[in-house]
Write a protein that holds these residues in place. Sequence first.
Motif, PDB file in Angstrom:
ATOM      1  N   UNK A 308       0.837  -1.202   0.000  1.00  0.00           N
ATOM      2  CA  UNK A 308       0.000   0.000   0.000  1.00  0.00           C
ATOM      3  C   UNK A 308       0.874   1.255   0.000  1.00  0.00           C
ATOM      4  N   UNK A 309       0.759   2.030  -1.080  1.00  0.00           N
ATOM      5  CA  UNK A 309       1.523   3.276  -1.207  1.00  0.00           C
ATOM      6  C   UNK A 309       0.659   4.512  -1.012  1.00  0.00           C
ATOM      7  N   UNK A 310      -0.648   4.306  -0.866  1.00  0.00           N
ATOM      8  CA  UNK A 310      -1.567   5.432  -0.788  1.00  0.00           C
ATOM      9  C   UNK A 310      -2.046   5.903  -2.134  1.00  0.00           C
ATOM     10  N   UNK A 311      -1.590   5.236  -3.226  1.00  0.00           N
ATOM     11  CA  UNK A 311      -1.995   5.583  -4.590  1.00  0.00           C
ATOM     12  C   UNK A 311      -2.455   4.296  -5.273  1.00  0.00           C
ATOM     13  N   UNK A 312      -3.725   4.241  -5.662  1.00  0.00           N
ATOM     14  CA  UNK A 312      -4.307   3.003  -6.193  1.00  0.00           C
ATOM     15  C   UNK A 312      -3.598   2.523  -7.456  1.00  0.00           C
ATOM     16  N   UNK A 313      -3.325   3.441  -8.386  1.00  0.00           N
ATOM     17  CA  UNK A 313      -2.670   3.041  -9.633  1.00  0.00           C
ATOM     18  C   UNK A 313      -1.238   2.590  -9.386  1.00  0.00           C
ATOM     19  N   UNK A 314      -0.561   3.237  -8.426  1.00  0.00           N
ATOM     20  CA  UNK A 314       0.805   2.838  -8.088  1.00  0.00           C
ATOM     21  C   UNK A 314       0.808   1.485  -7.385  1.00  0.00           C
ATOM     22  N   UNK A 315      -0.204   1.246  -6.545  1.00  0.00           N
ATOM     23  CA  UNK A 315      -0.320  -0.066  -5.889  1.00  0.00           C
ATOM     24  C   UNK A 315      -0.409  -1.184  -6.921  1.00  0.00           C
ATOM     25  N   UNK A 316      -1.198  -0.938  -7.966  1.00  0.00           N
ATOM     26  CA  UNK A 316      -1.354  -1.953  -9.016  1.00  0.00           C
ATOM     27  C   UNK A 316      -0.059  -2.146  -9.778  1.00  0.00           C
ATOM     28  N   UNK A 317       0.676  -1.062  -9.980  1.00  0.00           N
ATOM     29  CA  UNK A 317       1.921  -1.128 -10.748  1.00  0.00           C
ATOM     30  C   UNK A 317       2.982  -1.969 -10.042  1.00  0.00           C
ATOM     31  N   UNK A 318       3.103  -1.821  -8.713  1.00  0.00           N
ATOM     32  CA  UNK A 318       4.186  -2.497  -7.995  1.00  0.00           C
ATOM     33  C   UNK A 318       3.762  -3.842  -7.407  1.00  0.00           C
ATOM     34  N   UNK A 319       2.536  -4.263  -7.677  1.00  0.00           N
ATOM     35  CA  UNK A 319       2.131  -5.603  -7.222  1.00  0.00           C
ATOM     36  C   UNK A 319       2.815  -6.662  -8.075  1.00  0.00           C
ATOM     37  N   UNK A 320       3.162  -7.787  -7.481  1.00  0.00           N
ATOM     38  CA  UNK A 320       3.856  -8.863  -8.200  1.00  0.00           C
ATOM     39  C   UNK A 320       3.167 -10.199  -7.926  1.00  0.00           C
ATOM     40  N   UNK A 321       3.528 -11.203  -8.702  1.00  0.00           N
ATOM     41  CA  UNK A 321       2.901 -12.516  -8.545  1.00  0.00           C
ATOM     42  C   UNK A 321       3.908 -13.647  -8.374  1.00  0.00           C
ATOM     43  N   UNK A 322       5.207 -13.354  -8.426  1.00  0.00           N
ATOM     44  CA  UNK A 322       6.228 -14.363  -8.165  1.00  0.00           C
ATOM     45  C   UNK A 322       6.163 -15.566  -9.102  1.00  0.00           C
ATOM     46  N   UNK A 323       6.685 -16.683  -8.606  1.00  0.00           N
ATOM     47  CA  UNK A 323       6.690 -17.899  -9.420  1.00  0.00           C
ATOM     48  C   UNK A 323       5.277 -18.394  -9.716  1.00  0.00           C
ATOM     49  N   UNK A 324       4.355 -18.199  -8.762  1.00  0.00           N
ATOM     50  CA  UNK A 324       2.977 -18.648  -8.969  1.00  0.00           C
ATOM     51  C   UNK A 324       2.350 -17.964 -10.180  1.00  0.00           C
ATOM     52  N   UNK A 325       2.757 -16.732 -10.456  1.00  0.00           N
ATOM     53  CA  UNK A 325       2.220 -16.020 -11.599  1.00  0.00           C
ATOM     54  C   UNK A 325       2.648 -16.596 -12.934  1.00  0.00           C
ATOM     55  N   UNK A 326       3.661 -17.456 -12.922  1.00  0.00           N
ATOM     56  CA  UNK A 326       4.152 -18.076 -14.151  1.00  0.00           C
ATOM     57  C   UNK A 326       3.480 -19.424 -14.439  1.00  0.00           C
ATOM     58  N   UNK A 327       2.683 -19.912 -13.516  1.00  0.00           N
ATOM     59  CA  UNK A 327       2.117 -21.251 -13.685  1.00  0.00           C
ATOM     60  C   UNK A 327       1.165 -21.335 -14.875  1.00  0.00           C
ATOM     61  N   UNK A 328       0.354 -20.290 -15.107  1.00  0.00           N
ATOM     62  CA  UNK A 328      -0.515 -20.291 -16.279  1.00  0.00           C
ATOM     63  C   UNK A 328       0.295 -20.331 -17.566  1.00  0.00           C
ATOM     64  N   UNK A 329       1.420 -19.596 -17.553  1.00  0.00           N
ATOM     65  CA  UNK A 329       2.305 -19.597 -18.719  1.00  0.00           C
ATOM     66  C   UNK A 329       2.875 -20.987 -18.961  1.00  0.00           C
ATOM     67  N   UNK A 330       3.351 -21.616 -17.903  1.00  0.00           N
ATOM     68  CA  UNK A 330       3.920 -22.962 -18.024  1.00  0.00           C
ATOM     69  C   UNK A 330       2.859 -23.947 -18.495  1.00  0.00           C
ATOM     70  N   UNK A 331       1.666 -23.819 -17.968  1.00  0.00           N
ATOM     71  CA  UNK A 331       0.547 -24.669 -18.366  1.00  0.00           C
ATOM     72  C   UNK A 331       0.271 -24.525 -19.858  1.00  0.00           C
ATOM     73  N   UNK A 332       0.251 -23.279 -20.323  1.00  0.00           N
ATOM     74  CA  UNK A 332      -0.009 -23.031 -21.732  1.00  0.00           C
ATOM     75  C   UNK A 332       1.112 -23.581 -22.611  1.00  0.00           C
ATOM     76  N   UNK A 333       2.361 -23.398 -22.169  1.00  0.00           N
ATOM     77  CA  UNK A 333       3.505 -23.901 -22.935  1.00  0.00           C
ATOM     78  C   UNK A 333       3.429 -25.412 -23.081  1.00  0.00           C
ATOM     79  N   UNK A 334       3.109 -26.112 -22.011  1.00  0.00           N
ATOM     80  CA  UNK A 334       3.016 -27.574 -22.052  1.00  0.00           C
ATOM     81  C   UNK A 334       1.955 -28.020 -23.057  1.00  0.00           C
TER      82      UNK A 334
END
Length: 474
Positions: A308-334
């Motif tokens: 939380x930075x106090x700015x909604x658009x900035x909060x969305x910009x700096x949010x991350x998903x780590x390795x879990x965020x790549x699972x859909x990509x890996x699923x699609x690649x397979x």
Amino acid sequence: MPHPLIAIIPVVVLIAFLGVVIALFGSDSLNGGSQIALLMGMAVCVCLSMAIYRVPWEVFERQITKTLGGVTVTLLILLCVGMLSGSWMISGIVPTLIYYGVQIMSPQFFLVSSCIICAFISLLSGSSWTTIATIGVALLGIGHALGVSEAWTAGAIISGAYFGDKMSPLSDTTILASSAAGVELFSHIRYMMFTTGPTFLITICIFLVAGLDGDMDAVAHVEEYTEGLAHTFNISLWTLLVPVLTAVMIARKVPSLIVLFVSSVMAGIIALILQPHILSQIAGETAISAESLTRGLAVTYYGSTAVDTGNASLNELISTSGMAGMLNTIWLILCAMCFGAALVASRMIDSITAVIIRFVRNRVSLVSSSVATGIFLNITTGDQYISIVLNADMYKEVFRKQGYEARLLSRTTEDAATVTSVLIPWNTCGMTQSTVLGVPTLTYLPYCFFNLLSPLMSIFIAAIGWKIQKRTND
């Protein structure tokens, strides 16, 4: 070899299913629907081959095993990219780059600067993936703060990154294309300049004009971002030690997988030193302790983070998903690899390409057919490496019989198969870059001018015959 009318059926089925999936799910189609479409296309291919041409299942099984084995390192790289994106953000590396970048870079020249910066880094590293996952993410944040459309920014980043990837002697696709066509590496690179140089020059001019013509008065927006970042993170130039050391590893030709992993570990150490309050916040704790820091760092690497930075658009910009965020990509690649493997094992790819080759009558039709095949293979096999190898193998003898140099084939293969892979939503490149940048493939596609113009430039140069010679008897 299957009849062409039979061979085209799985492709038609895939396109039909993808159309239905996109109509039903829209931007969420890559979260499962597209994977089902690829498996359905594969199932149709297998059924037709086994029922009509008596191809045993063992043939498909061997090809699937071989194909998936070839992308194992790619999948590991994707997981490391997830680690890196999370750790570079939470450690303050990307926020620091954004903080200073928005104050230094001019909004009017941002697009052209981003394209050139990514081209330079990718040329040195030989990897568009590494470039986009590191400096590309930071540039996207800077563009967001400057009020530049994320589609335009992503297009500039990808255009520059794929120029460098294509022209670098360290690039695996460059080495693969030259070796598959039987051309010496630097001869291949020099010959590509006749198509790649003009294409990149046109691309830079487009981004320059677009930046100068755009309404990018975003001073107030920039102040909101810098204040939010300074309030939330410990903005420090010490965080930039990690990018510098990463660049040193790249210059010393350390493998991409090792670079990404080591860079993620270094970023984690920086996070522990400079951003302990954020790690504790991610862990759900108010007090800083060894337990909260360990838990927060682990979540940064593998899971979703929100600060939380106090700015909604900035909060969305700096949010991350780590390795879990790549699972859909890996699923699609397979799933894409399985579909491509089925087409290769059944020889349906050979059948479709044989039809295209029949229309080769002159230099222009020869290059055009190779370009069309490279794009078609990217669509059907879902992987640029398979597309490069198959395209070179299919046309090697045709180019030889027509009397043209092998380097014309290697150049055409790169102009088509290498650069268009990132434009296909279910291709390994397209899915990866859309996931890393957080911009859907079809959103940034119209702005990837280098990738769109490269195949057309290859055909244009063939039409005018610039620096294209027939082989001598020697």
